[in-house]
Design a protein around this motif. Structure first.
Motif, PDB file in Angstrom:
ATOM      1  N   TRP A   8     -30.229  26.530  35.486  1.00 46.83           N
ATOM      2  CA  TRP A   8     -28.916  27.403  34.698  1.00 46.83           C
ATOM      3  C   TRP A   8     -29.012  28.825  34.760  1.00 46.83           C
ATOM      4  O   TRP A   8     -27.931  29.538  34.835  1.00 46.83           O
ATOM      5  CB  TRP A   8     -28.942  26.562  33.326  1.00 46.83           C
ATOM      6  N   LEU A  11     -28.007  30.117  38.140  1.00 45.70           N
ATOM      7  CA  LEU A  11     -26.597  30.118  38.118  1.00 45.70           C
ATOM      8  C   LEU A  11     -25.877  31.150  37.366  1.00 45.70           C
ATOM      9  O   LEU A  11     -25.012  31.719  37.748  1.00 45.70           O
ATOM     10  CB  LEU A  11     -26.018  28.862  37.844  1.00 45.70           C
ATOM     11  N   SER A  12     -26.298  31.331  36.328  1.00 49.22           N
ATOM     12  CA  SER A  12     -25.790  32.431  35.411  1.00 49.22           C
ATOM     13  C   SER A  12     -25.713  33.842  36.005  1.00 49.22           C
ATOM     14  O   SER A  12     -24.911  34.725  35.842  1.00 49.22           O
ATOM     15  CB  SER A  12     -26.422  32.542  34.015  1.00 49.22           C
ATOM     16  N   GLU A  15     -23.166  35.618  39.753  1.00 52.85           N
ATOM     17  CA  GLU A  15     -21.673  35.336  39.591  1.00 52.85           C
ATOM     18  C   GLU A  15     -20.742  35.113  40.706  1.00 52.85           C
ATOM     19  O   GLU A  15     -19.696  34.320  40.466  1.00 52.85           O
ATOM     20  CB  GLU A  15     -21.219  36.963  39.006  1.00 52.85           C
ATOM     21  N   LEU A  18     -20.728  31.380  41.014  1.00 50.99           N
ATOM     22  CA  LEU A  18     -19.769  30.667  39.718  1.00 50.99           C
ATOM     23  C   LEU A  18     -18.426  31.074  39.739  1.00 50.99           C
ATOM     24  O   LEU A  18     -17.560  30.072  39.094  1.00 50.99           O
ATOM     25  CB  LEU A  18     -20.419  31.456  38.248  1.00 50.99           C
ATOM     26  N   ASP A  22     -15.694  27.880  40.055  1.00 50.34           N
ATOM     27  CA  ASP A  22     -14.472  28.012  38.974  1.00 50.34           C
ATOM     28  C   ASP A  22     -13.186  27.646  39.586  1.00 50.34           C
ATOM     29  O   ASP A  22     -12.334  27.044  39.219  1.00 50.34           O
ATOM     30  CB  ASP A  22     -14.736  29.160  37.846  1.00 50.34           C
TER      31      ASP A  22
END
Length: 238
Positions: A8, A11-12, A15, A18, A22
């Motif tokens: 996690w 992944l954070s 960007e 992500l 999204d």
């Protein structure tokens, strides 16, 4: 669970990935919501149906996502209005809507399809902007308006679909309208059918008129007068 926390955290810090994820789920959601409205239009045999509404919704969502991407990529380097591209979608969809109205010929049903295309483009913009709850609620309201309210408005009225096979289409349309209106019968819509199975030969055209006769006698009178016209090949109800 350390591996999950590490994943996690990775992944954070990633960007671009992500943003891609999204965008992927937003475009998928836009396709789903647009498809719901498009399915109703397809089921109603409208010119802009399932695929058209999906394309409009996905395209609108992509425009909004692109606006967000540009604003983030050029933040601090340029003065960017994030709403400019989406505003062009809302105004530009009118060209596609006008095409659905013209495609209907003598019928005004294309107005509803044009409005649904415009509404679906707004749904796509909302999804692309992240306003998911608003997009879902709007889709539900649009679907109810197109499907359920249509039944409510027609309740208490007995509509008749009158099929008229004629020779000399352009000259006969005004005459058909005159015969129907002479009995005080409202004409909901008129459209030309291009299905070859409904024609006896290539020299004739079939006109579908959705009418609401006041009583059975008025309907019989309309059919009788149409049958007496030498340019009318056949008249039948469906």
């Amino acid at each position: 669970m350390d591996w999950l926390q590490n994943a996690w955290q990775w992944l954070s810090n990633c960007e671009p990935l992500l943003f891609v994820l999204d965008a992927l789920w937003k475009l998928t959601l836009a396709a789903l919501l647009g498809g719901i409205i498009g399915f109703e239009r397809e089921h109603s045999h409208r010119p802009a149906g399932f695929r058209t509404h999906i394309l409009v919704a996905v395209g609108s969502a992509l425009v909004m996502l692109t606006s967000v991407y540009i604003s983030e990529a050029y933040a601090g380097r340029a003065n960017i209005d994030i709403t400019r591209m989406s505003a062009q979608v809302i105004s530009g969809i009118g060209f596609l809507g006008a095409g659905t109205i013209l495609r209907e010929g003598f019928s005004v049903k294309g107005l509803t399809t044009a409005a649904s295309l415009w509404a679906v483009s707004c749904v796509g913009i909302a999804v692309g902007a992240g306003f998911v709850s608003g997009a879902i609620v709007a889709t539900i309201v649009i679907y109810i308006t197109l499907n359920a309210l249509k039944k409510v408005l027609s309740k208490g009225q007995v509509g008749k679909a009158l099929f008229i096979e004629v020779k000399g289409l352009e000259e006969q349309i005004p005459e058909i309208s005159r015969i129907i209106k002479k009995t005080g019968t409202p004409i909901h819509s008129m459209e030309i059918l291009y299905d070859a199975k409904r024609r006896r030969n290539r020299e004739t055209s079939t006109v579908k008129a959705l009418i609401f006769p006041r009583n059975p006698e008025a309907l019989k009178l309309i059919i009788a007068e149409l049958q007496n016209d030498e340019n009318v090949v056949d008249v039948y109800l469906s």
